[in-house]
Scaffold this motif. Structure first.
Motif, short mmCIF file in Angstrom:
data_model
loop_
_atom_site.label_atom_id
_atom_site.label_comp_id
_atom_site.label_asym_id
_atom_site.label_seq_id
_atom_site.Cartn_x
_atom_site.Cartn_y
_atom_site.Cartn_z
N GLN A 97 5.00 -14.55 -10.52
CA GLN A 97 4.23 -14.71 -9.27
C GLN A 97 4.43 -16.11 -8.69
OE1 GLN A 97 0.27 -13.75 -10.77
NE2 GLN A 97 0.25 -11.92 -9.49
N TRP A 196 2.00 -4.54 -12.79
CA TRP A 196 1.47 -4.54 -11.42
C TRP A 196 1.67 -5.91 -10.76
CZ3 TRP A 196 -3.72 -6.95 -10.81
CH2 TRP A 196 -4.06 -7.09 -9.46
N PHE A 200 4.02 -6.87 -7.12
CA PHE A 200 2.97 -6.92 -6.09
C PHE A 200 3.24 -8.07 -5.12
CE2 PHE A 200 -1.57 -7.81 -4.83
CZ PHE A 200 -1.78 -6.60 -4.17
N THR A 210 -6.51 -8.67 -0.79
CA THR A 210 -6.30 -9.35 -2.06
C THR A 210 -7.47 -10.27 -2.41
OG1 THR A 210 -4.97 -10.94 -0.79
CG2 THR A 210 -3.79 -9.28 -2.08
N THR A 388 4.00 1.14 -3.09
CA THR A 388 4.17 -0.26 -2.67
C THR A 388 2.92 -0.79 -1.99
OG1 THR A 388 5.02 0.20 -0.44
CG2 THR A 388 6.60 0.24 -2.25
N TRP A 391 3.63 -1.96 1.66
CA TRP A 391 4.44 -3.15 1.92
C TRP A 391 5.54 -2.86 2.93
CZ3 TRP A 391 3.79 -8.05 1.53
CH2 TRP A 391 4.87 -8.92 1.62
N THR A 431 8.77 0.67 -7.80
CA THR A 431 7.31 0.57 -7.74
C THR A 431 6.67 1.96 -7.68
OG1 THR A 431 7.45 0.26 -5.33
CG2 THR A 431 7.20 -1.71 -6.68
N TRP A 435 3.85 3.58 -10.06
CA TRP A 435 2.65 4.16 -9.47
C TRP A 435 2.41 5.57 -10.01
CZ3 TRP A 435 -1.82 3.19 -7.77
CH2 TRP A 435 -2.49 3.96 -6.84
N ILE A 479 -5.63 -1.34 -2.15
CA ILE A 479 -5.57 -2.58 -2.92
C ILE A 479 -6.96 -3.01 -3.39
CG2 ILE A 479 -5.04 -5.05 -2.79
CD1 ILE A 479 -2.71 -4.35 -0.93
N LEU A 482 -7.99 -1.54 -6.74
CA LEU A 482 -7.08 -1.66 -7.87
C LEU A 482 -7.79 -1.99 -9.19
CD1 LEU A 482 -3.86 -3.32 -6.42
CD2 LEU A 482 -4.35 -0.92 -6.86
#
Length: 519
Positions: A97, A196, A200, A210, A388, A391, A431, A435, A479, A482
């Motif tokens: 990340q 994840w 992400f 988020t 996704t 996205w 992804t 999922w 999201i 999640l």
């Protein structure tokens, strides 16, 4: 009689959940993201990268099947030493990340751009107009403004790193919840969250989707501690207060984020049918304290927002709630530019409400009952099928820089996550596979009737219904839920795997008899 009603209510919740979730699972399995090669639907197909990845996994599976030594080594690494291996995977995901955001941190359009621009310019007429029409984003703006004051930073890069912090903080709260419920499942959650987090890209979007995650995850943790831990009652009352305050704060970041708490309240009310008088007294005390703390939090934060002087807002121009229901009935059930424009040009609030009401009646009449049911089915697909999480499906998640660099590692990475990238199809395919596995871990555990599982199931039902009624049309809105998906998949891992083995009559040799099962 009370026990019969209690069992009926739990059975009804389970049936309703599987009606929604079966559709979601089927939609995910049949998603256009899973088309190999040229994709006539998305126009962005997979490349040799996906082929190589699939061949590697196929080769690994074959080797494990024919060579017991390799299989036993992998079981030793990922099962017997799962606490260590899973922790390493989780830490690696955080490092991924950080590296991702360090390389890719471009500005974003639409609502996200408006919030970010207001951190440095509150006099712009367009921004004043935006927050007048969309005061629901004032909570996020004021939160980010306070963070900017503390750290003296307002750049996209800084707030992308803050988004990583928010996402990973939610992951830690999820770990806390699972630790209280069943700490032996911690490695499973670490594996799931690592995968994840590594897949992400929305961590470069510092928006409500988020930023609400740690709020949702924390009040779930507070509930789990109060309902399932063995700590003293004084501590439980403290966590009740913290949970109530967090629920109130969650509403001002993203109102739909309180859906899991509504599910908790419903299940607890149903559970009262099975309680004795002593439990009633304790539940009354906890409920009262929670209501006071949540109500006090709501009142205080609402007062702060109503009296904020950071940016001028004409509150009479705010979009009415019914507008979002109206948009939820248009086209694919998502954002409608015409409806949104009407909310801007109609100055009188009553006119905005009347427009939305007339539009709702017109759209329902045009669809008819059968057409409306078909619309809801298609909308559920749009809301939940995309692994996704939307996205690059809309402007809010598409960076301003659309063309990937042609050279270097950064350019190769951009090809996976930026519009017009050569490997966007590969990203979507991989992804989507994750999922589908994720959903499968939840779907096949239909024999699990634990109370916490029912709460999480009802949370997802509430989320599905909310998105069917209000603006939806893309999976970005999932999201916020999640933490529920992650905890539920973790808790149901063992039950699902056992059920899949029974269905496939798969007799897997566990290896040496002394092997310790920790997953």
């Amino acid at each position: 009689m009370r026990e019969t009603l209690f069992k009926f209510n739990h059975r009804a919740i389970k049936i309703i959940f599987y009606i929604f979730f079966t559709a979601t699972f089927i939609f995910a399995l049949t998603s256009s993201n899973l088309i190999l090669g040229d994709n006539p639907i998305t126009k962005i197909g997979t490349t040799a990268f996906t082929t190589v990845v699939l061949l590697i996994f196929a080769a690994l599976f074959t080797v494990c099947y024919v060579n017991h030594s390799v299989r036993d080594f992998l079981l030793w690494l990922f099962v017997d030493r799962s606490w260590i291996t899973a922790t390493v995977c989780f830490i690696l995901a955080i490092l991924i990340q950080i590296g991702f955001v360090s390389l890719i941190h471009y500005g974003v359009h639409d609502d996200v751009g408006a919030v970010h621009a207001a951190l440095t310019n509150t006099k712009d007429v367009n921004l004043i107009g935006y927050f007048s029409v969309n005061p629901n984003n004032l909570g996020l703006l004021l939160l980010q403004h306070q963070i900017a004051l503390i750290f003296h930073r307002t750049s996209w890069l800084f707030f992308d790193f803050m988004t990583i912090f928010m996402v990973d903080l939610a992951a830690l709260f999820n770990l806390g919840s699972v630790f209280v419920i069943d700490k032996s499942k911690i490695p499973i959650l670490l594996y799931l969250q690592a995968m994840w987090m590594a897949l992400f890209p929305a961590i470069v979007v510092p928006y409500t989707d988020t930023w609400v995650l740690p709020f949702v995850a924390f009040y779930i943790l507070c509930y789990v501690i109060v309902a399932r831990s063995s700590i003293g009652k004084i501590w439980k009352l403290i966590f009740t207060i913290l949970g109530g305050f967090t629920v109130g704060a969650t509403y001002f970041i993203k109102p739909s984020g309180i859906v899991p708490m509504i599910a908790i309240i419903i299940i607890e009310l149903v559970s009262l049918l099975n309680k004795n008088k002593k439990h009633w007294i304790w539940l009354f005390l906890v409920t009262s304290i929670f209501a006071i703390s949540a109500g006090g939090s709501y009142y205080k934060i609402n007062h702060i927002i109503d009296n904020q002087t950071y940016i001028h807002v004409n509150t009479f121009r705010a979009k009415p709630m019914i507008h979002f229901i109206n948009m939820g009935l248009s086209k694919t059930g998502g954002y409608n530019a015409k409806d949104s424009y009407k909310m801007v040009i109609l100055i009188n609030k009553k006119d905005r409400i009347n427009y939305s009401v007339k539009s709702i009646k017109k759209r329902l009449h045009k669809m008819g009952f059968a057409g409306y049911i078909k619309f809801l089915i298609v909308k559920q697909k749009n809301n939940t099928s995309d692994g996704t999480f939307g996205w690059l499906r809309e402007g809010i998640s598409a960076p301003s820089k659309y063309t990937p660099d042609k050279r270097g590692f950064k350019g190769k990475l951009e090809n996976f996550v930026l519009l017009y990238g050569n490997n966007v199809g590969d990203f979507r395919f991989l992804t989507q596979i994750f999922w589908c596995i994720w959903l499968g871990l939840i779907f096949f555990a239909w024999k699990d009737n634990r109370k916490i599982v029912q709460i999480l199931r009802l949370s997802l039902v509430g989320g599905f219904i909310f998105l069917l009624i209000f603006e939806g049309g893309r999976s970005r809105y999932l999201i916020q839920f999640l933490p529920v998906f992650l905890i539920l998949a973790t808790l149901e891992w063992k039950t699902s795997v056992q059920q899949i083995r029974r269905l496939l009559k798969w007799n897997l040799n566990p290896g040496p008899k002394h092997r310790k099962k920790v997953l």
